[in-house]
Design a protein around this motif. Structure first.
Motif, short mmCIF file in Angstrom:
data_model
loop_
_atom_site.label_atom_id
_atom_site.label_comp_id
_atom_site.label_asym_id
_atom_site.label_seq_id
_atom_site.Cartn_x
_atom_site.Cartn_y
_atom_site.Cartn_z
N SER A 1 2.46 4.58 7.25
CA SER A 1 3.07 4.28 5.84
C SER A 1 4.52 4.22 5.64
O SER A 1 5.06 2.90 4.79
CB SER A 1 2.73 5.27 4.35
OG SER A 1 3.37 6.81 4.36
N MET A 2 5.39 4.33 6.55
CA MET A 2 6.84 4.05 6.82
C MET A 2 6.94 3.10 7.17
O MET A 2 8.01 1.88 7.43
CB MET A 2 7.74 5.23 7.54
CG MET A 2 7.39 6.78 6.83
SD MET A 2 8.98 6.73 5.63
CE MET A 2 7.76 6.54 4.30
N GLN A 3 5.94 2.83 8.21
CA GLN A 3 6.26 1.30 8.76
C GLN A 3 6.28 -0.45 8.31
O GLN A 3 7.39 -0.72 8.55
CB GLN A 3 4.79 0.83 9.56
CG GLN A 3 4.78 0.02 11.07
CD GLN A 3 6.08 0.50 11.93
OE1 GLN A 3 6.38 1.98 12.66
NE2 GLN A 3 7.11 0.18 12.18
N PRO A 4 5.67 -0.13 6.82
CA PRO A 4 6.47 -2.06 6.65
C PRO A 4 7.86 -1.42 6.04
O PRO A 4 8.26 -2.71 6.76
CB PRO A 4 6.03 -1.87 5.47
CG PRO A 4 4.44 -0.98 5.49
CD PRO A 4 4.96 0.26 6.53
N SER B 1 -1.74 3.49 3.98
CA SER B 1 -1.20 3.05 2.68
C SER B 1 -0.41 4.37 2.07
O SER B 1 -0.42 5.22 3.00
CB SER B 1 -2.47 3.80 1.80
OG SER B 1 -3.47 4.69 2.60
N PRO B 2 0.16 3.96 1.55
CA PRO B 2 1.33 5.24 0.94
C PRO B 2 0.51 5.89 0.03
O PRO B 2 1.36 6.33 -0.29
CB PRO B 2 2.17 3.35 0.15
CG PRO B 2 1.50 2.45 0.04
CD PRO B 2 -0.09 2.50 0.45
N GLU C 1 2.15 -0.67 -7.59
CA GLU C 1 0.97 -1.03 -7.47
C GLU C 1 0.10 0.25 -7.05
O GLU C 1 -0.78 0.87 -7.53
CB GLU C 1 0.64 -2.10 -6.63
CG GLU C 1 1.51 -3.55 -7.58
CD GLU C 1 1.86 -4.03 -5.62
OE1 GLU C 1 0.91 -3.93 -5.05
OE2 GLU C 1 1.93 -5.39 -6.30
N VAL C 2 0.19 0.80 -6.20
CA VAL C 2 -0.02 2.72 -6.41
C VAL C 2 0.18 3.05 -6.74
O VAL C 2 -0.79 3.91 -7.40
CB VAL C 2 1.27 2.97 -4.51
CG1 VAL C 2 0.72 4.40 -4.61
CG2 VAL C 2 0.99 2.04 -3.55
#
Length: 365
Positions: free
Chosen positions: A95-98, A196-197, A227-228
């Motif tokens: 989830s950190m990758q973006p 997904s975060p 949004e999350v």
């Protein structure tokens, strides 16, 4: 009608989750997980951060947790080094990758000729042979990609390949120049590939809530978390702060009364308590916030009085004497100085056990 939380109520809620209302009897891995990671740009601060939170903490406990691989030191939130539990690393790394990918923009013109689809597999092959320092890894990659900036090669690997630092027998568990290895090699399985975060945001709220969208984004470095949180809204409880901002929280998370006592506490450099919110007034007054960071972006060590950052501190060792120097933001009452002196003496005993003499003083003394 939405409940409004006062500044002190937010302070006590955050301190409760950060184990700063009372030292707690938990393992190192449990503590690091409850904190949702500890910033570890340098190896020493997490030892001090655990000492101030965990009952009876001994440095050997963290060294053992790192060697046993229940805790790892790796690039995570905000693209900085953190200690996280092995379980959190496996679940949350993707989830950190973006955010980590976006960090590559910092390279600018130095990224010319950089092809990640070639560099990352090459780095993986080199690291499968054995753990390596980044100085060594950059040099080897430069041989394979001579037309690419060596710093760009190293930075892209650090940000885009799941790696952990290899602990040593050093006092603070890591050598000055540490080796890195592949996370799946060290932990025996690859991190989850689910980007997904949602799980990350829930873990953040458990450690730092109640919090706003902006707070979650500041802590993680990820954008568009509104949004999350909207998707998670049915599972959460909402509040307002005294500035009219909406805050999200886990329904059963601790929210102590605002008059709950808070003892004197010392936080190390880079502690996430003072970094984990866009609005940090629940921990430190806006007027004092500029004092936290040095020109070279070091985050100074702070001490808490009545739950709020009341000043900075530093330890100086000269021959036989270890001195903890307090730099209050404002004049402190005598009872605060007494409590901070007592706590500071205990901190010196932990941090400088071989010093024949130890003292706690005000900066102007």
């Amino acid at each position: 009608m939405t409940d409004v939380l006062s500044l002190r109520a937010l302070n006590r809620a955050t301190l409760a989750r950060q184990m700063l209302l009372a030292r707690e009897e938990v393992s190192v891995a449990e503590a690091v997980e409850r904190l949702c990671g500890m910033q570890a740009q340098e190896p020493k601060p997490p030892f001090l951060g655990l000492w101030t939170r965990v009952a009876g903490f001994e440095a050997a406990w963290l060294r053992a947790a790192l060697q046993e691989r229940s805790v790892v030191r790796a690039t995570m939130m905000r693209g900085t080094l953190h200690l996280v539990s092995a379980r959190d690393y496996g679940a949350l790394r993707a989830s950190m990758q973006p955010m980590l990918d976006a960090g590559l923009r910092m390279l600018g013109a130095r990224a010319e000729g950089l092809e990640l689809d070639k560099v990352l597999p090459a780095a993986r092959v080199l690291l499968e042979v054995r753990a390596r320092t980044f100085n060594e890894l950059r040099a080897l990659l430069q041989e394979e990609f001579p037309g690419v900036n060596d710093r760009a090669l190293g930075f892209s690997v650090r940000m885009c390949l799941p790696l952990v630092m290899v602990p040593t027998e050093d006092r603070w568990a890591f050598a000055r120049t540490s080796e890195f290895t592949l996370a799946d090699t060290w932990l025996g399985e690859p991190p989850s590939d689910d980007p997904s975060p949602e799980a990350l945001v829930l873990r953040y709220l458990s450690a730092f809530g109640p919090a706003s969208v902006a707070d979650a984004q500041e802590w993680s470095g990820l954008p568009k978390l509104g949004e999350v949180l909207e998707r998670l809204r049915p599972r959460l409880r909402t509040f307002m702060d005294d500035k009219g901002r909406e805050l999200f929280d886990l329904p059963e998370a601790p929210r102590p009364e605002e008059d709950t006592p808070a003892e004197a506490r010392f936080l190390p450099e880079f502690d996430n308590l003072v970094l984990a919110h866009a609005d940090r007034s629940r921990v430190i007054a806006d007027a004092h916030r500029p004092s936290l960071t040095t020109k070279n972006l070091r985050v100074r060590a702070t001490f808490l009085w009545d739950g709020f950052a009341a000043g900075l501190w530093e330890v100086e060792r000269k021959r036989r004497v270890a001195t903890l120097r307090l730099r209050p933001f404002e004049k402190l009452p005598r009872r605060a100085l007494n409590a901070l002196t007592t706590e500071g003496e205990r901190l010196l005993e932990f941090a400088e056990p071989d010093a024949p003499e130890r003292q706690v003083v005000l900066a102007d003394e």
